[in-house]
Design a protein around this motif. Structure first.
Motif, PDB file in Angstrom:
ATOM      1  N   GLY A 156       0.763  -1.247   0.000  1.00 61.05           N
ATOM      2  CA  GLY A 156       0.000   0.000   0.000  1.00 61.05           C
ATOM      3  C   GLY A 156       0.796   1.302   0.000  1.00 61.05           C
ATOM      4  N   ALA A 157       1.659   1.490   1.005  1.00 61.21           N
ATOM      5  CA  ALA A 157       2.337   2.787   1.141  1.00 61.21           C
ATOM      6  C   ALA A 157       3.246   3.045  -0.060  1.00 61.21           C
ATOM      7  N   LEU A 158       4.019   2.027  -0.448  1.00 62.80           N
ATOM      8  CA  LEU A 158       4.948   2.189  -1.582  1.00 62.80           C
ATOM      9  C   LEU A 158       4.174   2.403  -2.877  1.00 62.80           C
ATOM     10  N   PHE A 159       3.086   1.664  -3.023  1.00 54.24           N
ATOM     11  CA  PHE A 159       2.252   1.751  -4.220  1.00 54.24           C
ATOM     12  C   PHE A 159       1.708   3.172  -4.370  1.00 54.24           C
ATOM     13  N   MET A 160       1.142   3.714  -3.286  1.00 55.45           N
ATOM     14  CA  MET A 160       0.529   5.047  -3.372  1.00 55.45           C
ATOM     15  C   MET A 160       1.604   6.130  -3.545  1.00 55.45           C
ATOM     16  N   GLN A 161       2.775   5.903  -2.942  1.00 47.11           N
ATOM     17  CA  GLN A 161       3.907   6.832  -3.169  1.00 47.11           C
ATOM     18  C   GLN A 161       4.272   6.865  -4.652  1.00 47.11           C
TER      19      GLN A 161
ATOM     20  N   ILE B  75      -8.669  -2.946   3.530  1.00 45.19           N
ATOM     21  CA  ILE B  75      -7.293  -2.431   3.427  1.00 45.19           C
ATOM     22  C   ILE B  75      -7.133  -1.637   2.125  1.00 45.19           C
ATOM     23  N   GLU B  76      -7.698  -2.174   1.054  1.00 45.99           N
ATOM     24  CA  GLU B  76      -7.642  -1.491  -0.247  1.00 45.99           C
ATOM     25  C   GLU B  76      -8.257  -0.091  -0.141  1.00 45.99           C
ATOM     26  N   ALA B  77      -9.410  -0.004   0.538  1.00 49.00           N
ATOM     27  CA  ALA B  77     -10.106   1.291   0.662  1.00 49.00           C
ATOM     28  C   ALA B  77      -9.278   2.274   1.497  1.00 49.00           C
ATOM     29  N   CYS B  78      -8.606   1.763   2.531  1.00 50.19           N
ATOM     30  CA  CYS B  78      -7.769   2.656   3.361  1.00 50.19           C
ATOM     31  C   CYS B  78      -6.716   3.336   2.495  1.00 50.19           C
ATOM     32  N   TRP B  79      -6.091   2.572   1.586  1.00 49.03           N
ATOM     33  CA  TRP B  79      -5.035   3.159   0.749  1.00 49.03           C
ATOM     34  C   TRP B  79      -5.609   4.058  -0.333  1.00 49.03           C
ATOM     35  N   LEU B  80      -6.658   3.591  -0.999  1.00 46.29           N
ATOM     36  CA  LEU B  80      -7.196   4.365  -2.129  1.00 46.29           C
ATOM     37  C   LEU B  80      -7.739   5.715  -1.685  1.00 46.29           C
ATOM     38  N   PHE B  81      -8.389   5.736  -0.507  1.00 49.38           N
ATOM     39  CA  PHE B  81      -9.107   6.946  -0.105  1.00 49.38           C
ATOM     40  C   PHE B  81      -8.488   7.599   1.127  1.00 49.38           C
ATOM     41  N   ASP B  82      -7.285   7.164   1.487  1.00 45.89           N
ATOM     42  CA  ASP B  82      -6.584   7.698   2.649  1.00 45.89           C
ATOM     43  C   ASP B  82      -7.500   7.700   3.879  1.00 45.89           C
ATOM     44  N   ALA B  83      -8.100   6.548   4.143  1.00 48.69           N
ATOM     45  CA  ALA B  83      -9.033   6.398   5.272  1.00 48.69           C
ATOM     46  C   ALA B  83      -8.374   5.582   6.376  1.00 48.69           C
ATOM     47  N   LYS B  84      -8.857   5.751   7.602  1.00 46.43           N
ATOM     48  CA  LYS B  84      -8.407   4.903   8.711  1.00 46.43           C
ATOM     49  C   LYS B  84      -9.369   3.716   8.790  1.00 46.43           C
ATOM     50  N   PRO B  85      -8.877   2.548   9.268  1.00 49.62           N
ATOM     51  CA  PRO B  85      -9.764   1.383   9.321  1.00 49.62           C
ATOM     52  C   PRO B  85     -11.074   1.674  10.053  1.00 49.62           C
ATOM     53  N   GLU B  86     -11.009   2.491  11.102  1.00 51.85           N
ATOM     54  CA  GLU B  86     -12.245   2.734  11.877  1.00 51.85           C
ATOM     55  C   GLU B  86     -13.228   3.647  11.138  1.00 51.85           C
ATOM     56  N   GLN B  87     -12.786   4.268  10.048  1.00 54.95           N
ATOM     57  CA  GLN B  87     -13.721   5.082   9.252  1.00 54.95           C
ATOM     58  C   GLN B  87     -14.528   4.220   8.273  1.00 54.95           C
TER      59      GLN B  87
ATOM     60  N   ALA C 191      -7.323  -6.464  11.956  1.00 53.37           N
ATOM     61  CA  ALA C 191      -6.137  -6.401  12.822  1.00 53.37           C
ATOM     62  C   ALA C 191      -4.894  -6.064  11.979  1.00 53.37           C
ATOM     63  N   ALA C 192      -4.780  -6.666  10.802  1.00 53.57           N
ATOM     64  CA  ALA C 192      -3.620  -6.391   9.932  1.00 53.57           C
ATOM     65  C   ALA C 192      -3.654  -4.946   9.450  1.00 53.57           C
ATOM     66  N   ALA C 193      -4.843  -4.449   9.141  1.00 54.52           N
ATOM     67  CA  ALA C 193      -4.972  -3.054   8.692  1.00 54.52           C
ATOM     68  C   ALA C 193      -4.503  -2.118   9.806  1.00 54.52           C
ATOM     69  N   GLU C 194      -4.895  -2.428  11.029  1.00 56.85           N
ATOM     70  CA  GLU C 194      -4.528  -1.558  12.153  1.00 56.85           C
ATOM     71  C   GLU C 194      -3.042  -1.669  12.485  1.00 56.85           C
ATOM     72  N   ALA C 195      -2.479  -2.875  12.343  1.00 57.76           N
ATOM     73  CA  ALA C 195      -1.050  -3.067  12.641  1.00 57.76           C
ATOM     74  C   ALA C 195      -0.182  -2.349  11.613  1.00 57.76           C
ATOM     75  N   GLY C 196      -0.601  -2.309  10.362  1.00 52.98           N
ATOM     76  CA  GLY C 196       0.153  -1.627   9.303  1.00 52.98           C
ATOM     77  C   GLY C 196       1.470  -2.329   9.003  1.00 52.98           C
ATOM     78  N   GLY C 197       2.467  -1.581   8.461  1.00 54.58           N
ATOM     79  CA  GLY C 197       3.769  -2.164   8.125  1.00 54.58           C
ATOM     80  C   GLY C 197       3.603  -3.368   7.218  1.00 54.58           C
ATOM     81  N   SER C 198       4.297  -4.473   7.584  1.00 53.76           N
ATOM     82  CA  SER C 198       4.258  -5.656   6.732  1.00 53.76           C
ATOM     83  C   SER C 198       3.045  -6.539   6.991  1.00 53.76           C
ATOM     84  N   ALA C 199       2.186  -6.173   7.975  1.00 51.76           N
ATOM     85  CA  ALA C 199       1.077  -7.065   8.356  1.00 51.76           C
ATOM     86  C   ALA C 199       0.136  -7.388   7.181  1.00 51.76           C
ATOM     87  N   PRO C 200      -0.274  -6.399   6.375  1.00 53.98           N
ATOM     88  CA  PRO C 200      -1.164  -6.772   5.255  1.00 53.98           C
ATOM     89  C   PRO C 200      -0.492  -7.696   4.233  1.00 53.98           C
ATOM     90  N   ALA C 201       0.822  -7.550   4.024  1.00 50.81           N
ATOM     91  CA  ALA C 201       1.523  -8.449   3.096  1.00 50.81           C
ATOM     92  C   ALA C 201       1.548  -9.866   3.661  1.00 50.81           C
TER      93      ALA C 201
END
Ligand code: NAD
Ligand code: MG
Length: 396
Positions: A135-140, A231-243, A321-331
C-alpha cells in the motif's frame, strides 16, 4: 477524443480480463488492444489474439511463447509473444500504452501493476492484492509518477463515484464521516456454523450474485475478500480502518456508500456485473455503454442490510487487525491467505482452517516497517514458509 486509446490487459483470460475485452469490443472507435497476457488458459489466449490482434502477448514460459508465436503466425497475426514477469512489465509500461487493466490475481500481479504505475499510466486496478501488499509504496509511486489510479473493484469504484472530485484533499476536508463497504455475505452467509467444516471448493465458488475467478470466490465465501477490500479502501481513499464500516447486503445492488457529516448518504447502485465499473474506469470522466442491462428496481423489490458476524467470518477480524497493525502485516495476511485458499481448493484443508492458517502466520511472523519492495517480498516469502509448515502439520 483525440486518438484511439491503446489498452494493455494483464490477466486477459480471467473473469475481469474477459469482461474488459467485452467492453473494449463494444467501442472499436475508442479502444485498441495493445497487449494481452495469460498464464494457464493459453488456447483461450490464442483465440483472443486472433480476434483482437494485439501488438504483444505475454505467456509464462519460453516453450509456451514458441507455441503461441507459431499458432499466431499460421493464423496471419503478427503479435509478438513475450515471456514472464519481464514481458508483463514491458507491456505494462510501454510508451505507446494509454491504460493498463491490472487483472492478474494475487501477488504475481504486483510488479507488472507497479510497472504501469511507475510509467505514469492510467491504471485500472482490479488486482487488489497488489495494493494490499505494498500500500504505502504503491501510493507513493502513484503520486511520484502522476499515474491515474482508478478502482475496478465494484465497491471501490462505487465509493470513488460517490466522493467529490477533490477527495484527495482528505476525507474530513470534504465532509465525509464514514465509508460504508457493502458485502454480499457470499454463499455461506446462512450455512449452519457446524456445517462449514464440510463445505467443498465447488460450493465455495458458487457465488450467489457474481461470477468470478476461483480465488476471489473463496475469498468472498470466507469474507477475506471484504477484509482485503477494507485495506484497499484505506489506501485508495486515505481512510483509517475505523472510518470504514462493513455491512452485509445480500442483493449486491448497492455497491457501497459514503456517509457525509450533514447526514447525506450517497450510494452507487447497479446490476452485479463488473462491466459497469470497468466501463466507468475505461471512459472516466466520460460515460460509455457497458452492455449491462438497466437496473430494474421493481424486480429487486427490497434492499436488506445486516452486520457481519465475526464468529462466522473470522477472516474479517484478522484483516482488520492487519490493517490496524500496518507495516508488513497486510503483506503477511495476503500471502498466508493465498496459500490457504490454494490448499482449500486442492482439498488439503477444510474451509474453517483458512482462517486458522492465517492466524498462525500473523501470530508468528513479526510485523516490520516496510520501506522497500524487497521488504514486501521478504514478508510475503516468510508468510508463505510459515503457512506451508502449518500445512505440513494439518493437511488432510
Ligand atoms: P481469474 O482467476 O478469473 O483470472 C486471473 C488472471 O490472472 C488470468 O488471466 C490468469 O491467467 C492470470 N494469472 C494467474 N496467475 C498468474 C501468474 N502467476 N502470473 C501471471 N498471470 C497470472 O481472476 P479474476 O476473477 O478475473 O480476478 C482478477 C483480479 O481482479 C483479482 O485480483 C481479483 O481479486 C480482482 N477482482 C475480481 C472481480 C471479479 O468479479 N472477478 C471483482 C473485483 C476484483
Ligand atoms: Mg469487490
Amino acid at each position: 477524443m483525440s486518438h484511439l486509446q491503446q489498452i494493455t490487459v494483464l490477466g486477459a483470460t480471467g473473469s475481469i480480463g474477459l469482461s474488459t475485452l467485452d467492453v473494449i469490443a463494444r467501442h472499436p472507435e475508442r479502444y485498441q488492444v495493445f497487449a494481452l497476457s495469460g498464464f494457464t488458459r493459453l488456447l483461450e489466449l490464442e483465440a483472443l489474439c486472433l480476434r483482437f490482434r494485439p501488438r504483444f502477448a505475454v505467456v509464462p514460459t519460453s516453450a509456451a511463447a514458441v507455441a503461441l508465436q507459431g499458432a499466431l503466425h499460421s493464423g496471419g497475426v503478427s503479435t509478438r509473444v513475450l515471456v514472464g514477469e519481464a514481458g508483463l512489465c514491458e507491456v505494462a509500461g510501454h510508451p505507446e500504452v494509454d491504460a493498463v487493466m491490472a487483472a492478474i490475481v494475487g501477488a504475481a500481479g504486483l510488479k507488472p501493476t507497479l510497472a504501469a504505475v511507475e510509467a505514469g499510466k492510467k491504471v485500472l486496478l482490479a488486482n487488489k492484492e497488489a495494493l494490499v501488499m505494498s500500500g504505502a509504496l504503491f501510493m507513493q509511486a502513484v503520486r511520484k509518477s502522476g499515474a491515474v489510479l482508478l478502482p475496478i473493484d465494484s465497491e471501490h469504484n462505487a465509493i470513488f463515484q460517490c466522493l467529490p472530485g477533490d477527495y484527495a484533499r482528505g476525507l474530513s476536508q470534504v465532509g465525509v464521516r464514514r465509508i460504508l463497504l457493502t458485502a454480499s455475505g457470499g454463499p455461506f452467509r446462512q450455512t449452519p456454523l457446524e456445517q462449514l467444516r464440510e463445505v467443498t471448493p465447488e460450493q465455495a465458488c458458487a457465488h450467489p450474485n457474481w461470477s468470478m475467478g476461483r480465488k476471489i470466490s473463496v475469498d468472498s465465501a470466507s469474507m477475506m475478500n471484504k477484509g482485503l477490500e477494507l485495506i484497499e479502501a484505506c489506501w485508495l481513499f486515505d481512510a483509517k480502518p475505523e472510518q470504514i464500516e462493513i455491512l452485509i447486503h445480500p442483493q449486491s445492488v448497492i455497491h457501497s456508500l459514503v456517509d457525509y457529516v450533514d447526514g447525506s448518504v450517497l450510494a452507487q447502485l447497479g446490476n452485479p456485473d463488473m462491466r459497469t465499473p470497468i466501463s466507468h474506469a475505461l471512459a472516466w470522466p466520460e460515460r460509455i455503454d457497458s452492455g449491462v442491462a438497466p437496473l430494474d428496481l421493481f424486480a429487486v423489490a427490497r434492499l436488506d442490510f445486516q452486520a457481519p458476524d465475526e464468529s462466522r467470518f473470522p477472516c474479517l477480524r484478522l484483516a482488520r487487525a492487519a490493517a490496524e497493525a500496518g507495516g508488513s502485516a497486510p503483506a503477511l495476511l495476503n500471502a498466508a491467505n493465498e496459500v490457504a485458499v490454494q490448499a482449500f481448493l486442492q482439498g488439503q484443508i477444510r474451509f474453517p482452517q483458512i482462517a486458522d492458517m492465517i492466524d498462525e502466520v500473523l501470530n508468528i511472523a513479526p510485523v516490520v516497517v516496510v520501506e522497500s519492495l524487497a521488504a514486501v517480498f521478504a514478508a510475503d516469502t516468510q508468510a508463505r514458509e510459515i503457512a506451508e509448515q502449518w500445512l505440513q502439520r494439518h493437511a488432510r
